[in-house]
Write a protein that holds these residues in place. Structure first.
Motif, PDB file in Angstrom:
ATOM      1  N   TYR A  13      -3.943   3.899  -1.338  1.00  0.00           N
ATOM      2  CA  TYR A  13      -3.938   5.187  -0.623  1.00  0.00           C
ATOM      3  C   TYR A  13      -2.537   5.799  -0.674  1.00  0.00           C
ATOM      4  O   TYR A  13      -1.542   5.126  -0.385  1.00  0.00           O
ATOM      5  N   GLU A  14      -2.465   7.067  -1.060  1.00  0.00           N
ATOM      6  CA  GLU A  14      -1.196   7.779  -1.148  1.00  0.00           C
ATOM      7  C   GLU A  14      -1.081   8.757   0.021  1.00  0.00           C
ATOM      8  O   GLU A  14      -1.972   9.579   0.222  1.00  0.00           O
ATOM      9  N   ILE A  15       0.005   8.654   0.737  1.00  0.00           N
ATOM     10  CA  ILE A  15       0.254   9.532   1.878  1.00  0.00           C
ATOM     11  C   ILE A  15       0.966  10.787   1.382  1.00  0.00           C
ATOM     12  O   ILE A  15       2.017  10.701   0.743  1.00  0.00           O
ATOM     13  N   THR A  16       0.388  11.925   1.693  1.00  0.00           N
ATOM     14  CA  THR A  16       0.959  13.195   1.245  1.00  0.00           C
ATOM     15  C   THR A  16       2.202  13.543   2.061  1.00  0.00           C
ATOM     16  O   THR A  16       2.393  13.070   3.186  1.00  0.00           O
ATOM     17  N   GLU A  17       3.039  14.375   1.481  1.00  0.00           N
ATOM     18  CA  GLU A  17       4.246  14.816   2.166  1.00  0.00           C
ATOM     19  C   GLU A  17       3.899  15.872   3.230  1.00  0.00           C
ATOM     20  O   GLU A  17       2.973  16.659   3.041  1.00  0.00           O
ATOM     21  N   PRO A  18       4.642  15.886   4.307  1.00  0.00           N
ATOM     22  CA  PRO A  18       4.400  16.944   5.316  1.00  0.00           C
ATOM     23  C   PRO A  18       4.816  18.308   4.784  1.00  0.00           C
ATOM     24  O   PRO A  18       5.599  18.409   3.833  1.00  0.00           O
TER      25      PRO A  18
END
Length: 944
Positions: free
Chosen positions: A312-317
């Protein structure tokens, strides 16, 4: 199928499903999947602690488990960017809410702003026990692992940013009194982050549970069938039951929905963050604990567990700038935010207080917490070996098979409540007596028996009190159900401590300290300021007026005194409720460091908005003068007003523009030798602008009479200044000549304009109006002509006597058959289009008509034509009438005027024909040549 510690339970559930359904279906898979979820969660190497939000049973289990295990790291389901705020809880009185706030959006639709995320914290919640333990125990780390506030809105549906499972917008409910309404409004329209959301998202299931549980709402079902049985249960039983319930709700939720996908993404996010932290810090799973909602404890995503996948890749804010702080919360605000039953959080708080004493549990509290009565527990100096999780054993079979233990209220507690509710009801206007207390007691027991309960619950007591005391009416603002909530703990409202406030809020309290009142209190406080006797209070007054401008109306309400251009109060009286509006004050702190900076930013934002108008810019200029001592900023706003006026293509705001520019000009002329440059530019730009739009406005059906009258008022009242600044009067005359209105009201306005410009004499205007009254076809629309003439009193005030004359002629000439049906139309037309100018007419009529009834019979209207003048033997004829009589009665004034003009002569007596004979032909000629001056002089002297 029967392997593992839950094999026997799984087999029993499958047999029961087969016997119940008789055919293969979804039920066996659901029951088997629930057991599998419990087995999977309990086998996880990282201990998962399932919780329900604001659940005393969860808080009790958390306190027990923390003292037993003493973990070194606690992962908690909370927005990761809210973690720095937790240390400020020690300065607050619970309940309070952690808040993330954003007004300048970057990456989100503009219509979403302002964005706000809140996470309420109460003392009777498991998350507070974990927070207090971690912050008050050395060498313990608390890690928030849920998605950030920015991701909350990144993942939200574009059509509705608040439609989130477990993160719902405020639920509108009917408040049970003013205090409940106030508490419910503390969270506003923020998106709430609820730790431990545990409610069936399957409507049919919830309806089935409420019906067979003989309860009215979900909060009561949870308290009766989960909360009370688990309060005294051991930790392993509690853990298995909570995971089982969470798994049930997951299985009954439709798969593939957007809400389900977002829940699974949250679980992937949290497990990814936990593995990243463990890898970075070397934390062992046995030294940590994961606190999450029961719904997420039964997760089935591939990333679940310490050994889960890392795909799972966490997107940038986004680039949105978020601001953080604490705001006060309340029990009713939490209930409204998350759709809980009214009073459920108050009952949970009372249950928590009772459970602490009943089970001997020592809760954790932050040092310095205002609501704390005991010192927080300190970790022992010697090393403590964490308790091993031990083998997983089946506790569910025994818990589900045994009947619930008797709980609820004991007899003495129920008696005390019955007596107290009667006393409280009498204080609120109910005619309650001892007999009502007995009735409430017996009815509570009766209701518990009907609902198959061993003992009455607080909800049974509420229903009994409503039935026996309220009957058919509510004498005050609080009904009996609300009184029961107050009795059980009330709508407890939190408060943020001084040291946890943003700099702006602390600055406000410091600057208001000379008032000598504790403004942190929630009650309304009356403050008196004698500014003439104590000039040191003047800064306090200035600050209060700014707070009045920026905060809710009841935060700072003036009782005596005003803040207007050209007015300075010498005494003021205020009703202040800053403590009650602490949330609004804190959110002002997100916008700037000082209150003046916030006001300046808001004014600048208003005048540079896409929908800004010239009227709004002038209003901002006025506010800048009233509240800010910044001439340069005021000139900046004024220059913006000039640009906005030149760019406008409609005249909808003309009345407000005229009102503000007149007031500002009067202020500048009284306070400085010349007008500022922007004000001069505004007059010249407005003169040219309104001259250009005047012909179109006269014929445009969407432009009302009031707007056209305001344009003419600007042109005529500003004409002398505009001409002095270089404008050309021919532009106005040309604009009026090019105007050809068709509606009666605008035609009357055009005639008044012609009169003002000298293009239409009063005599000709009188003839036109007489023709209107003589035309039967025009009579029905004559009120609209009158409305136009009344509106013309602002740009052409010299028409006031003529309008009085016109109305008098209409009343005198029209027959009753025409006049009586015509009057309602006249009244409604004047009220709609010229309500503020009717008093001017009334004043003029009072000056014109006689003051007594007998004088009316002999009274001759001044507009009635006078007899033909008689020629004097020694000079030109002088018209007889009231003016001549006035001059003869006050000869000193004409003599002085004649001497000033270089004229001499003698007075002669009035001849036999009633005509005045002037001794010097020059005097008679002067009066004949300039009758307007004599008439004005007569008016000034009070003549008729």
């Amino acid at each position: 199928m029967t392997e593992g510690p839950f094999g026997a339970l799984r087999e029993q559930l499958l047999d029961a499903a087969a016997a119940f359904t008789g055919t293969p279906g979804a039920l066996p898979g659901i029951l088997s999947g629930m057991v599998d979820d419990v087995d999977r969660a309990l086998r996880e190497e990282l201990e998962i602690f399932p919780v329900c939000h604001h659940s005393p049973a969860s808080a009790l289990a958390m306190a027990r488990r923390l003292r037993e295990k003493q973990p070194k790291v606690i992962y908690i389901e909370m927005c990761e960017d809210l973690r720095p705020l937790l240390g400020e809880l020690a300065n607050c009185r619970l309940p309070v809410a952690l808040q993330a706030y954003a007004t300048d959006l970057d990456g989100f639709p503009p219509g979403w702003g302002p964005l706000s995320v809140i996470a309420p914290i109460t003392e009777s919640s498991a998350e507070y026990q974990a927070i207090a333990y971690a912050l008050s125990t050395p060498d313990v780390e608390l890690v928030a692992v849920d998605r950030s506030s920015d991701h909350v809105f990144q993942w939200a549906p574009k059509d509705d940013p608040t439609a989130e499972p477990g993160e719902q917008a405020a639920v509108v409910a009917d408040p049970d009194g003013e205090d409940a309404a106030e508490g419910q409004a503390l969270h506003g329209d923020a998106v709430g982050m609820e730790i431990g959301d545990l409610r069936p998202r399957f409507a049919e299931l919830e309806e089935h549970l409420l019906h067979h549980g003989k309860v009215r709402h979900w909060s009561e079902w949870w308290d009766q069938y989960v909360e009370q049985p688990l309060a005294g249960a051991d930790y392993h039983t509690y853990r298995q039951v909570l995971v089982l319930i969470g798994s049930l709700f997951r299985h009954l939720r439709p798969s593939g929905s957007a809400k389900n996908d977002r829940d699974e993404d949250r679980e992937r996010y949290m497990w990814t963050r936990m593995r990243q932290h463990m890898a970075a810090t070397g934390t062992r799973p046995e030294d940590a604990m994961y606190v999450c909602g029961s719904f997420h404890a039964a997760s089935r995503v591939a990333e679940f567990g310490v050994g889960g996948t890392d795909t799972y890749e966490i997107t940038e804010p986004s680039a949105t700038k978020w601001l953080y702080g604490l705001i006060p919360s309340s029990n009713s605000a939490i209930e409204a935010q998350f759709g809980l039953a009214s009073g459920s959080v108050s009952i949970a708080s009372a249950t928590w207080t009772k459970a602490i004493a009943s089970y001997g549990v020592k809760p954790f509290r932050l040092e310095g917490q205002k609501s704390a009565k005991k010192k927080p527990a300190k970790r022992a100096a010697k090393a403590v070996v964490p308790a091993a999780p031990g083998p997983v054993t089946d506790r569910l079979s025994g818990f589900l098979a045994q009947p619930p233990r008797p709980g609820g209220l004991d007899e003495s507690e129920l008696l005390g409540w019955c007596v107290d509710i009667v006393r409280l009801a009498r204080r609120n206007g109910y005619l309650a007596s001892t007999a009502d207390a007995i009735a409430v007691y017996e009815t509570s027991i009766l209701l518990a028996g009907i609902r198959d309960r061993a003992r009455p619950t607080p909800y049974d007591f509420q229903d009994a009190a409503v039935t026996c005391i309220e009957k058919d009416s509510v004498p005050g603002k609080r009904d009996v159900r609300r009184l029961c909530e107050i009795l059980l703990g009330g709508d407890r409202i939190g408060q943020v401590g001084y040291h946890s406030l943003p700099p702006l809020a602390r600055d406000v309290y410091d600057r208001l300290a000379p008032l000598g009142h504790d403004l942190t209190k929630r009650n309304v406080q009356r403050v008196l300021l004698d500014l003439a006797a104590d000039e040191s209070l003047r800064p306090c007054s200035d600050l209060l007026w700014i707070l009045r401008r920026l905060m809710p109306e009841d935060a700072a309400r003036p009782i005596m005194g005003a803040r207007k251009l050209g007015e300075r109060s010498i005494q003021e009286s205020w009703d202040l409720a800053l403590g009650r509006n602490q949330r609004a004050l804190i959110e002002l702190g997100y916008e700037g460091v000082t209150i003046e900076q916030v006001l300046e930013q808001r004014l600048r934002k208003e005048v540079w908005a896409d929908n800004a108008t010239a009227a709004g810019a002038l209003r901002a200029v006025e506010d800048s003068i009233l509240y800010l001592s910044n001439p340069r900023f005021t000139d900046e706003l004024g220059a913006r007003a000039v640009d906005l006026l030149s760019a406008e293509r409609t005249v909808d705001g003309a009345p407000e523009v005229l009102r503000h520019i007149r007031r500002l000009q009067a202020h500048y002329r009284a306070t400085r030798p010349d007008l500022p440059v922007w004000c001069q530019d505004f007059v010249t730009a407005g003169y040219a602008h309104y001259c250009t739009l005047l012909p179109t406005a006269f014929v445009d059906d969407d432009t009302g009479i009031r707007q056209v009258a305001a344009m003419l008022g600007f042109l005529f009242s500003m004409e002398s200044l505009a001409l002095a600044l270089g404008c050309d009067r021919a532009q106005l005359e040309l604009a009026v000549r090019q105007s050809h209105p068709e509606t009666p009201g605008k035609i009357a306005l055009l005639w008044a304009s012609h009169t003002q410009l000298g293009m239409l004499p009063i005599a000709e205007l009188r003839e036109r109006c007489d023709g209107l009254l003589a035309n039967p076809l025009v009579i029905p629309s004559f009120p609209q002509y009158l409305s136009g003439f009344v509106q013309a009193l602002d740009p052409v005030p010299v028409l006031t006597p003529f309008v009085v004359e016109l109305i008098s002629n209409a009343f005198g000439r029209l027959p009753d058959g025409v006049l009586l049906p015509w009057l309602p139309t006249l009244i409604t037309t004047l009220r709609e289009h010229a309500g503020e100018l009717v008093p001017v007419l009334i004043k003029e009529a009072g000056r014109t008509f006689p003051g007594t009834l007998p004088a009316v019979d002999a009274w001759i209207p001044p507009w009635v034509a006078a007899p033909a003048p008689a020629r004097a033997a020694g000079g030109p004829a002088v018209e007889s009438g009231p003016v001549t009589e006035l001059l003869l009665a006050h000869r000193d004034t004409p003599d002085a005027l004649a001497a000033l003009l270089g004229c001499g002569g003698e007075w002669k007596n009035v001849g036999e024909g009633g005509d005045a004979q002037a001794g010097d032909p020059k005097v008679g000629g002067l009066l004949t040549a300039h009758p307007a001056s004599a008439e004005a002089l007569a008016v000034l002297l009070g003549g008729v």
